[in-house]
Design a protein around this motif. Structure first.
Motif, short mmCIF file in Angstrom:
data_model
loop_
_atom_site.label_atom_id
_atom_site.label_comp_id
_atom_site.label_asym_id
_atom_site.label_seq_id
_atom_site.Cartn_x
_atom_site.Cartn_y
_atom_site.Cartn_z
N UNK A 19 -69.47 -41.62 4.55
CA UNK A 19 -68.35 -42.56 4.41
C UNK A 19 -68.83 -43.99 4.17
N UNK A 20 -70.08 -44.28 4.52
CA UNK A 20 -70.58 -45.64 4.29
C UNK A 20 -70.73 -45.91 2.80
N UNK A 21 -70.72 -44.86 1.97
CA UNK A 21 -70.81 -45.04 0.53
C UNK A 21 -69.64 -45.81 -0.05
N UNK A 22 -68.52 -45.87 0.68
CA UNK A 22 -67.36 -46.62 0.20
C UNK A 22 -67.66 -48.10 0.07
N UNK A 23 -68.64 -48.59 0.84
CA UNK A 23 -68.98 -50.01 0.79
C UNK A 23 -70.15 -50.32 -0.14
N UNK A 24 -70.69 -49.29 -0.79
CA UNK A 24 -71.83 -49.51 -1.68
C UNK A 24 -71.37 -50.17 -2.98
N UNK A 25 -72.20 -51.06 -3.49
CA UNK A 25 -71.94 -51.61 -4.83
C UNK A 25 -72.50 -50.65 -5.87
N UNK A 26 -72.22 -50.92 -7.13
CA UNK A 26 -72.68 -50.04 -8.21
C UNK A 26 -74.19 -49.92 -8.20
N UNK A 27 -74.89 -51.03 -7.94
CA UNK A 27 -76.36 -51.00 -7.92
C UNK A 27 -76.88 -50.07 -6.81
N UNK A 28 -76.20 -50.08 -5.66
CA UNK A 28 -76.59 -49.18 -4.57
C UNK A 28 -76.43 -47.72 -5.00
N UNK A 29 -75.28 -47.42 -5.64
CA UNK A 29 -75.03 -46.05 -6.08
C UNK A 29 -76.03 -45.61 -7.15
N UNK A 30 -76.35 -46.51 -8.04
CA UNK A 30 -77.33 -46.15 -9.07
C UNK A 30 -78.69 -45.86 -8.46
N UNK A 31 -79.06 -46.67 -7.48
CA UNK A 31 -80.33 -46.44 -6.78
C UNK A 31 -80.29 -45.12 -6.01
N UNK A 32 -79.17 -44.87 -5.37
CA UNK A 32 -78.98 -43.61 -4.63
C UNK A 32 -79.10 -42.41 -5.55
N UNK A 33 -78.41 -42.46 -6.69
CA UNK A 33 -78.38 -41.31 -7.59
C UNK A 33 -79.73 -41.06 -8.26
N UNK A 34 -80.48 -42.13 -8.54
CA UNK A 34 -81.83 -41.94 -9.10
C UNK A 34 -82.71 -41.18 -8.11
N UNK A 35 -82.66 -41.60 -6.85
CA UNK A 35 -83.47 -40.94 -5.83
C UNK A 35 -83.00 -39.50 -5.61
N UNK A 36 -81.69 -39.30 -5.58
CA UNK A 36 -81.15 -37.95 -5.37
C UNK A 36 -81.58 -37.02 -6.50
N UNK A 37 -81.58 -37.52 -7.71
CA UNK A 37 -81.99 -36.70 -8.86
C UNK A 37 -83.45 -36.28 -8.72
N UNK A 38 -84.30 -37.21 -8.30
CA UNK A 38 -85.72 -36.88 -8.13
C UNK A 38 -85.93 -35.86 -7.02
N UNK A 39 -85.06 -35.87 -6.01
CA UNK A 39 -85.22 -34.98 -4.86
C UNK A 39 -84.39 -33.72 -4.93
N UNK A 40 -83.80 -33.41 -6.11
CA UNK A 40 -82.92 -32.24 -6.26
C UNK A 40 -81.76 -32.28 -5.28
N UNK A 41 -81.21 -33.48 -5.10
CA UNK A 41 -80.13 -33.67 -4.13
C UNK A 41 -78.83 -34.16 -4.76
N UNK A 42 -78.77 -34.21 -6.08
CA UNK A 42 -77.57 -34.74 -6.73
C UNK A 42 -76.34 -33.94 -6.36
N UNK A 43 -76.45 -32.62 -6.37
CA UNK A 43 -75.29 -31.79 -6.05
C UNK A 43 -74.92 -31.89 -4.58
N UNK A 44 -75.91 -32.04 -3.71
CA UNK A 44 -75.61 -32.20 -2.29
C UNK A 44 -74.87 -33.51 -2.06
N UNK A 45 -75.31 -34.57 -2.72
CA UNK A 45 -74.63 -35.86 -2.62
C UNK A 45 -73.20 -35.73 -3.11
N UNK A 46 -73.01 -35.04 -4.22
CA UNK A 46 -71.67 -34.87 -4.78
C UNK A 46 -70.76 -34.12 -3.83
N UNK A 47 -71.28 -33.06 -3.19
CA UNK A 47 -70.48 -32.31 -2.23
C UNK A 47 -70.11 -33.16 -1.02
#
Length: 362
Positions: A19-47
């Protein structure tokens, strides 16, 4: 990478509290998604984002990324279910039972850890006395070994706890067929018969089983801290965090987990798993449980400090856009450690030399 540096990364913060993701700016989300993609976590983040009601509250571009990741997870779930049926058909003729391990077990067992869990292959375990029979049955149904080098074949068949990976000629899917969870040459020697004695059947799938809840956590911990490839370790920690969160509804679960770790000679990997789950993901582990599991760790403060440095650097590598030599050194240390834990020095040194000068070797 120290604990403090990991703490501040948006991916770690989100995994602890979506739920803390609601306060993230676009740059935070982009950084999050880059890391998630490298760690095979994109789908887990989406869920997690969908479960937390964030999906519809994000900018359109970010929402599109998450929707795509959800579709990948749904597609893989269909694929895993299909492949399990095909394995079941292949082994049914000989009435060979098998246990699903890791990601496939989470998905077929409809566990929280299966939500958005991505995998590159399906891991199963068959009784050792049926191993050759199972391999022949799978080959008869289109799966064939991918490691054809004579050294690779010997490495797997004499020293390892699994066959060479089997790949289906038509579908390209891969199965890892295990007969236990650690190599026979490993320092730790869990009794596989004790694992089999407590397996649980998969509903509606004759001859298909999953490990018991405590053994599922122990296997995940053992795999992570004996495999040596911790750059994707955050995914495994998330698996254990989800398993512990779901199974701890039973008040005695964590006590049973500690007792089972001692019985199976897996107390050290459980120590590392619970330590880093609690530190990185804030997994809810009561103080009395953590105090007991802390006794499973090394008595050497120097070894504990070294493990903190190399484990955090290895797991945290996905959080860095350009990991440096420090990360590479940490990953190399964990790689050598994993081989040391898996085989005696008389096998380890020749094997590492071969790996160095013959990269195609296992």
């Amino acid at each position: 990478m120290a604990f403090a540096a990991l703490d501040s990364h948006p991916l770690i913060r989100f995994l602890r509290d979506p739920e803390c993701g609601a306060a993230f700016c676009v740059a935070d989300w982009e950084r999050l998604l880059r890391a998630a993609r490298r760690g095979y976590l994109s789908s887990r983040v989406a869920c997690l984002a969908q479960r937390s009601g964030l999906s519809g509250r994000l900018p359109e571009k970010l929402g599109a990324h998450l929707q795509s990741a959800l579709r990948v997870a749904q597609s893989q779930m269909v694929s895993v279910n299909w492949e399990v049926v095909q394995i079941q058909k292949a082994l049914a003729g000989g009435a060979i039972p098998f246990v699903l391990l890791k990601g496939a077990a989470y998905i077929k067992g409809q566990l929280d850890a299966g939500h958005g869990r991505l995998m590159s292959d399906i891991d199963i375990m068959v009784p050792k006395q049926r191993l050759i029979e199972a391999e022949k049955a799978l080959c008869d149904h289109g799966w064939f070994p991918t490691k054809l080098d004579a050294y690779d074949q010997r490495y797997y068949r004499e020293w390892m706890h699994e066959l060479p990976p089997l790949q289906h000629l038509g579908r390209g899917t891969t199965i890892d067929v295990h007969h236990t969870i650690l190599p026979p040459t490993a320092l730790l020697k869990p009794d596989v018969s004790k694992l089999w004695s407590d397996v649980r059947p998969v509903d509606g799938a004759a001859g298909v089983f999953v490990l018991s809840p405590v053994d599922m956590v122990l296997h995940s911990a053992t795999h992570l801290f004996h495999d040596g490839e911790l750059e994707h370790g955050l995914r495994d920690l998330l698996d254990m965090d989800a398993l512990i969160g779901q199974f701890s509804v039973q008040p005695t679960f964590l006590y049973a987990l500690l007792e089972r770790a001692v019985v199976l000679d897996l107390s050290r990997p459980l120590y590392y798993a619970l330590k880093y789950c609690r530190a990185l993901l804030h997994t809810k582990i009561p103080d009395d449980i953590f105090k007991r599991v802390n006794t499973f760790g090394s008595r050497s403060a120097a070894i504990r400090a070294l493990m903190d440095r190399v484990v955090l650097a290895s797991i945290g590598s996905i959080l860095e856009d350009s990991p440096g030599k420090r990360v590479q050194a940490a990953q190399f240390i964990m790689y050598v450690r994993s081989h040391y834990l898996r085989m005696p020095m008389t096998q380890l040194l020749p094997h590492l030399l071969r790996k160095q000068f013959a990269p195609s070797a296992s």
